[in-house]
Design a protein around this motif. Structure first.
Motif, PDB file in Angstrom:
ATOM      1  N   GLU A   1      -3.449   3.506  -1.388  1.00  0.00           N
ATOM      2  CA  GLU A   1      -3.921   2.575  -2.411  1.00  0.00           C
ATOM      3  C   GLU A   1      -2.850   1.541  -2.730  1.00  0.00           C
ATOM      4  O   GLU A   1      -1.668   1.775  -2.482  1.00  0.00           O
ATOM      5  CB  GLU A   1      -4.296   3.345  -3.679  1.00  0.00           C
ATOM      6  CG  GLU A   1      -5.440   4.312  -3.479  1.00  0.00           C
ATOM      7  CD  GLU A   1      -5.758   5.110  -4.734  1.00  0.00           C
ATOM      8  OE1 GLU A   1      -5.126   4.877  -5.783  1.00  0.00           O
ATOM      9  OE2 GLU A   1      -6.650   5.977  -4.651  1.00  0.00           O
ATOM     10  N   CYS A   2      -3.254   0.425  -3.318  1.00  0.00           N
ATOM     11  CA  CYS A   2      -2.285  -0.591  -3.736  1.00  0.00           C
ATOM     12  C   CYS A   2      -1.292   0.053  -4.696  1.00  0.00           C
ATOM     13  O   CYS A   2      -1.672   0.851  -5.560  1.00  0.00           O
ATOM     14  CB  CYS A   2      -2.998  -1.765  -4.395  1.00  0.00           C
ATOM     15  SG  CYS A   2      -3.968  -2.741  -3.226  1.00  0.00           S
TER      16      CYS A   2
ATOM     17  N   CYS B   1      -1.623  -6.330  -0.696  1.00  0.00           N
ATOM     18  CA  CYS B   1      -2.486  -6.226  -1.880  1.00  0.00           C
ATOM     19  C   CYS B   1      -2.124  -7.414  -2.764  1.00  0.00           C
ATOM     20  O   CYS B   1      -1.554  -7.264  -3.839  1.00  0.00           O
ATOM     21  CB  CYS B   1      -2.234  -4.914  -2.616  1.00  0.00           C
ATOM     22  SG  CYS B   1      -2.789  -3.444  -1.756  1.00  0.00           S
TER      23      CYS B   1
ATOM     24  N   THR C   1      -0.801   7.500  -0.667  1.00  0.00           N
ATOM     25  CA  THR C   1      -2.204   7.523  -1.094  1.00  0.00           C
ATOM     26  C   THR C   1      -3.080   6.503  -0.377  1.00  0.00           C
ATOM     27  O   THR C   1      -4.299   6.623  -0.415  1.00  0.00           O
ATOM     28  CB  THR C   1      -2.317   7.249  -2.608  1.00  0.00           C
ATOM     29  OG1 THR C   1      -1.910   5.893  -2.864  1.00  0.00           O
ATOM     30  CG2 THR C   1      -1.491   8.228  -3.418  1.00  0.00           C
TER      31      THR C   1
ATOM     32  N   VAL D   1       0.848  -1.185   0.000  1.00  0.00           N
ATOM     33  CA  VAL D   1       0.000   0.000   0.000  1.00  0.00           C
ATOM     34  C   VAL D   1       0.886   1.239   0.000  1.00  0.00           C
ATOM     35  O   VAL D   1       1.862   1.321   0.761  1.00  0.00           O
ATOM     36  CB  VAL D   1      -0.939  -0.008   1.221  1.00  0.00           C
ATOM     37  CG1 VAL D   1      -1.686   1.303   1.356  1.00  0.00           C
ATOM     38  CG2 VAL D   1      -1.926  -1.158   1.116  1.00  0.00           C
TER      39      VAL D   1
END
Length: 89
Positions: free
Chosen positions: A47-48, A62, A45, A41
């Motif tokens: 996110e992945c 992820c 951000t 991650v």
């Protein structure tokens, strides 16, 4: 050392190292060896993300994003950039 301080220092060290690079590779994905790259991650951000390990939270996985649904992907350093490639058989 408090974990947040250690992570912050690692990030600063990585930035210092990569700022001296003569290439125009974005620092978040810059590398010199495969061990500079990671997938997990993004610390920026949430996110992945795959890229320079200083910008990856390895505690949060992820799996499908990083390894592919069939486990056929890996992250490598190619041309000073962390990239996702098919695993060589």
């Amino acid at each position: 050392v408090i974990p947040e301080q250690q992570t912050e220092q690692e990030l600063k060290d990585a930035i210092d190292k990569l700022e001296n690079s003569k290439d125009d590779v974005p620092i978040e994905v810059a590398c010199t060896t495969d061990s500079d790259c990671a997938c997990g991650v993004s610390t920026m951000t949430g996110e992945c993300f795959y890229g320079n390990n200083a910008f990856v939270d390895l505690q949060t996985k992820c799996t499908d994003f990083c390894n592919g649904i069939g486990g056929n992907l890996e992250i490598k350093c190619m041309k000073d950039t962390c990239v996702q490639v098919n695993v060589t058989q």
